[in-house]
Write a protein that holds these residues in place. Structure first.
Motif, PDB file in Angstrom:
ATOM      1  N   VAL A 613       0.979  -1.226  -0.191  1.00 16.60           N
ATOM      2  CA  VAL A 613       0.078   0.055   0.104  1.00 16.60           C
ATOM      3  C   VAL A 613       0.867   1.275   0.072  1.00 16.60           C
ATOM      4  O   VAL A 613       1.765   1.222   0.810  1.00 16.60           O
ATOM      5  CB  VAL A 613      -0.935   0.116   1.337  1.00 16.60           C
ATOM      6  N   PRO A 614       0.788   2.315  -0.748  1.00 19.73           N
ATOM      7  CA  PRO A 614      -0.671   2.602  -1.757  1.00 19.73           C
ATOM      8  C   PRO A 614      -0.289   2.199  -3.304  1.00 19.73           C
ATOM      9  O   PRO A 614      -0.755   2.487  -4.126  1.00 19.73           O
ATOM     10  CB  PRO A 614      -0.545   4.147  -1.619  1.00 19.73           C
ATOM     11  N   LYS A 703     -10.366  -3.383   1.747  1.00 19.28           N
ATOM     12  CA  LYS A 703     -11.315  -2.183   1.497  1.00 19.28           C
ATOM     13  C   LYS A 703     -12.108  -1.942   2.930  1.00 19.28           C
ATOM     14  O   LYS A 703     -12.462  -0.712   3.571  1.00 19.28           O
ATOM     15  CB  LYS A 703     -12.078  -2.068   0.498  1.00 19.28           C
ATOM     16  N   GLU A 708      -7.332   1.222   0.348  1.00 18.37           N
ATOM     17  CA  GLU A 708      -7.699   1.309  -1.192  1.00 18.37           C
ATOM     18  C   GLU A 708      -6.486   0.349  -1.659  1.00 18.37           C
ATOM     19  O   GLU A 708      -5.377   0.680  -1.499  1.00 18.37           O
ATOM     20  CB  GLU A 708      -7.740   2.680  -1.502  1.00 18.37           C
ATOM     21  N   SER A 710      -5.292  -1.416  -5.499  1.00 14.95           N
ATOM     22  CA  SER A 710      -5.420  -1.618  -6.876  1.00 14.95           C
ATOM     23  C   SER A 710      -4.893  -2.770  -7.405  1.00 14.95           C
ATOM     24  O   SER A 710      -3.679  -2.875  -7.999  1.00 14.95           O
ATOM     25  CB  SER A 710      -5.064  -0.508  -7.536  1.00 14.95           C
TER      26      SER A 710
END
Length: 736
Positions: A613-614, A703, A708, A710
């Motif tokens: 993350v991120p 989440k 968040e 991806s």
């Protein structure tokens, strides 16, 4: 013709570095050094144009020789010596110098201008009879060889015979009387070949100049030019330079100095010199040289001049320099300068310091550092102060240094390592069968193979020190020894390798841990500020992901899920489930195995996403070369045959026979090309569905925790747009 006389002869101070095509490489460099104010022994260059004129006319044109006369007179004025003078003779060197450096050209002639008369003056001026007559002897042989075409071996044969007769081993032991006799006999050898050694210095010079131009046309030079597509019309220049002598008494010296310390990079003079000596003496190692710092006490004027010269050079070239110098009667002369060789640690220190001193830009500093240098610094190295007993040198294939017991076979290496003994694997070359020996070894040494051999690549991947292609060692696997130059190393004896330099050393060596200097950190900081590229890592498990993040990776570019199933033997329990999944006859059985795998995968993905993350993570769906996931067909066949021979009947043998049939039905001629990648996913969509679910579930879980992520999904080995369409539809459906 033209009323303005064309310049064919250039004094060093008239040229510069841009005039390579006219002055040749050497001439342009000497001119540049002179132009920026370095004390170069003065001289002049006859331009490359004359080479073409000479080839046409078969002689050096009259107007060129007239310009040589003028240049010689100017030179005499500068140096305060006369060419051919019986009291204070000027001696010169004559060298060729093409615009592109190339072998096959004429060798340098030193001490041109010596004859029966000037040799006596030279002896008086250097206060060294032996030296003067030795110069003369060498000059006659060299001149005869390159100018008169009398082969060197005639002189060498004669010298060898004479030394034997006189009971002399080394050349330096010859006394002045013997050298005088050799001079007379050398001249007789030339006469026997139908020529006379020219006594007139001007004739010597004219013949030497012609010889340089002739050498441009010799067969070796022609062949080289043809191979390297160099135009014949380029021509070579001729450089004539006054000789500087470091052996004219206690106010003379010769030495080598680096403008910074090449080991540490610190800004301090590093070098040595010999008072009252010639350049060869420093290299030959006959006398022990003095540290350059002592020059400040014995010849403060020359030392100060040397110091200023070094500053000037660094500013001009923007780099640490390696300089050869001579002091003749208190006057400093620079013989040559070039960028100095240095250790990786020094390279980084110097690059950073030069930026701070305003000599180069940050961009230039970064371009100076090879990535390999950084790699070398991340490994343990040999303590630079240690005295080493060097055995041999091979190719430096993988950086770092290690000591261990020499072991010649991988099984034995494994056994000794299990007893926690440090081992060093020595093999003629390695193959994949040796891998278990490489894994446990501290370092690897092979007699054969290059930088891309198995040993080199595997060691580099594991970060182990490795020296390959060490052809001078003769390995005897049966005797478990290797020999080099009459020395034998037996199994069990300790040796060391330095994978950064290719050195093989007898005995253990003191190792030092890598120290990442402030300069190192600073340089990498600049790299981060200036770079436009982002770097993602390869990582197949949460531990690697965390490590990659620690090293500054900005995401994972490839996570190979087949590695998560235990390929490479890390997870035998997972491997069993993966095998059950592939071998399942019934859809239900396969789903059961897949459920188990999904839980494992989900946990892995969760941990990897979290570690990154991120930043993004690209996950490649399963691409198993099937043979790596299946039981070994041969072993199975043997077990079945043994069972049948014993007359076994029962479920176990029946299952083995079924399994064998299944393995055979899945076996492929070339597993690297066949039924793998997305084709497996097309035939067994449930495998890919399970993986996509695991990925999305891990993302959803994060989440919910307010993180968040991806995920990026890669389908392996897609070869057709219709494969892609089907896979994309499936991925979207499962993700939804």
């Amino acid at each position: 013709g033209d009323s303005v006389t064309k310049t064919f002869v250039w004094a060093f101070e008239q040229g510069d570095a841009s005039m390579r095509s006219i002055l040749g490489g050497k001439g342009a460099n000497l001119a540049e050094m002179t132009r920026i104010g370095l004390p170069v022994p003065p001289g002049f260059t006859i331009s490359t144009e004359v080479c073409g004129l000479y080839a046409t006319a078969k002689q050096v044109p009259v107007e060129v020789m007239a310009q040589v006369e003028e240049a010689l007179a100017t030179l005499e004025g500068k140096v305060g010596k006369q060419f051919g003078d019986s009291a204070n003779p000027l001696l010169v060197s004559v060298r060729s110098g093409a615009p592109v450096s190339m072998p096959g050209m004429m060798d340098t002639i030193l001490n041109l201008g010596l004859n029966d008369e000037t040799v006596l003056a030279h002896a008086r001026n250097t206060n060294n009879d032996r030296f003067a007559w030795d110069c003369y002897r060498r000059f006659i042989a060299m001149f005869a060889n390159v100018v008169l075409g009398v082969s060197l071996h005639h002189f060498e044969q004669h010298l060898t015979a004479r030394k034997e007769a006189w009971g002399v081993k080394q050349d330096p032991e010859l006394n002045p009387a013997q050298l005088k006799q050799l001079v007379t006999e050398y001249k007789e050898i030339i006469e026997r070949h139908g020529q006379a050694f020219p006594q007139a210095p001007r004739e010597q010079l004219a013949l030497a100049i012609a010889a340089v131009f002739d050498s441009w046309q010799n067969p070796r030079a022609h062949v080289y030019r043809r191979l390297n597509k160099i135009a014949d019309s380029l021509g070579t220049a001729v450089n004539v330079q006054s000789m500087a002598f470091g052996n004219m008494g206690d106010d003379s010296a010769t030495g080598v100095v680096f403008t910074r310390n090449p080991n540490s990079g610190h800004k301090e003079f590093y070098g040595e010199y010999l008072p009252n000596a010639q350049g060869e003496d420093v290299v030959a190692g006959i006398r022990t040289p003095l540290q350059i710092a002592q020059l400040a006490e014995t010849m403060p004027g020359a030392y100060q001049q040397l110091f200023e010269t070094c500053e000037l050079l660094e500013k001009h070239y923007g780099d640490m320099q390696d300089i050869e110098f001579t002091i003749e009667r208190g006057r400093l002369y620079m013989l040559q300068c070039r960028a100095g060789k240095r250790t990786p640690a020094a390279a980084i220190q110097i690059a950073v310091d030069l930026v701070k001193e305003g000599k180069i830009s940050r961009e230039q500093a970064l371009l100076r550092i090879e990535p390999g240098m950084i790699d070398k610094l991340l490994h343990r190295g040999i303590d630079s102060t240690a005295k080493l007993d060097l055995l041999a040198t091979g190719l430096a294939a993988s950086p770092g240094a290690a000591s261990g017991i020499a072991v010649f076979d991988p099984d034995r290496a494994q056994k000794l390592a299990a007893e926690s003994k440090p081992v060093l694997l020595v093999r003629p070359e390695t193959s994949p069968d040796d891998i278990h020996g490489i894994v446990v070894a501290q370092g690897i040494l092979t007699a054969r193979g290059g930088m891309t051999s198995h040993a080199a690549i595997v060691s580099r991947g594991m970060g182990k020190p490795c020296v390959v292609g060490c052809e001078s060692i003769k390995i005897d696997l049966d005797a478990r020894t290797f020999t080099i130059d009459g020395r034998t190393v037996h199994e069990g004896e300790i040796i060391s390798v330095d994978g950064g330099t290719g050195r093989v050393i007898n005995g253990a060596v003191p190792l030092v841990d890598p120290v990442l200097s402030p300069a190192f950190q600073e340089l990498l900081g600049w790299a981060d500020e200036l770079r436009t590229l982002k770097v993602r890592a390869n990582a197949d498990n949460p531990q690697d992901a965390a490590k990659a993040r620690e090293f500054g990776a900005e995401g994972i570019g490839l996570c190979r899920t087949e590695h998560m199933f235990g390929q490479g033997g890390h997870h035998p329990e997972r491997m069993a489930v993966a095998q059950a999944m592939i071998l399942a006859e019934e859809y239900e059985d396969r789903l059961e195995a897949l459920e188990e795998l999904r839980a494992m995968q989900r946990a892995d993905f969760y941990a990897m996403f979290k570690a990154m993350v991120p930043f993004p993570v690209t996950i490649r769906l399963l691409d198993p070369p099937l043979h790596e996931f299946l039981p070994d067909e041969e072993e199975l066949a043997i077990e079945v045959a043994v069972g049948r021979a014993k007359g076994d009947e029962g479920r176990e043998l029946f299952e083995k026979e079924l399994l064998l049939r299944k393995v055979r039905s899945l076996s492929e001629v070339n597993p690297m090309l066949g039924f793998r990648g997305c084709r497996l996913g097309m035939i067994f969509p449930e495998i890919y569905e399970m993986q996509v679910r695991a990925i999305c579930e891990a993302a959803v879980q994060l989440k919910r925790e307010g993180i968040e992520v991806s995920p990026e999904i890669m389908h392996p080995l897609v070869g057709h747009v219709n494969e892609y369409r089907a896979l994309k539809a499936m991925t979207d459906r499962v993700a939804q």
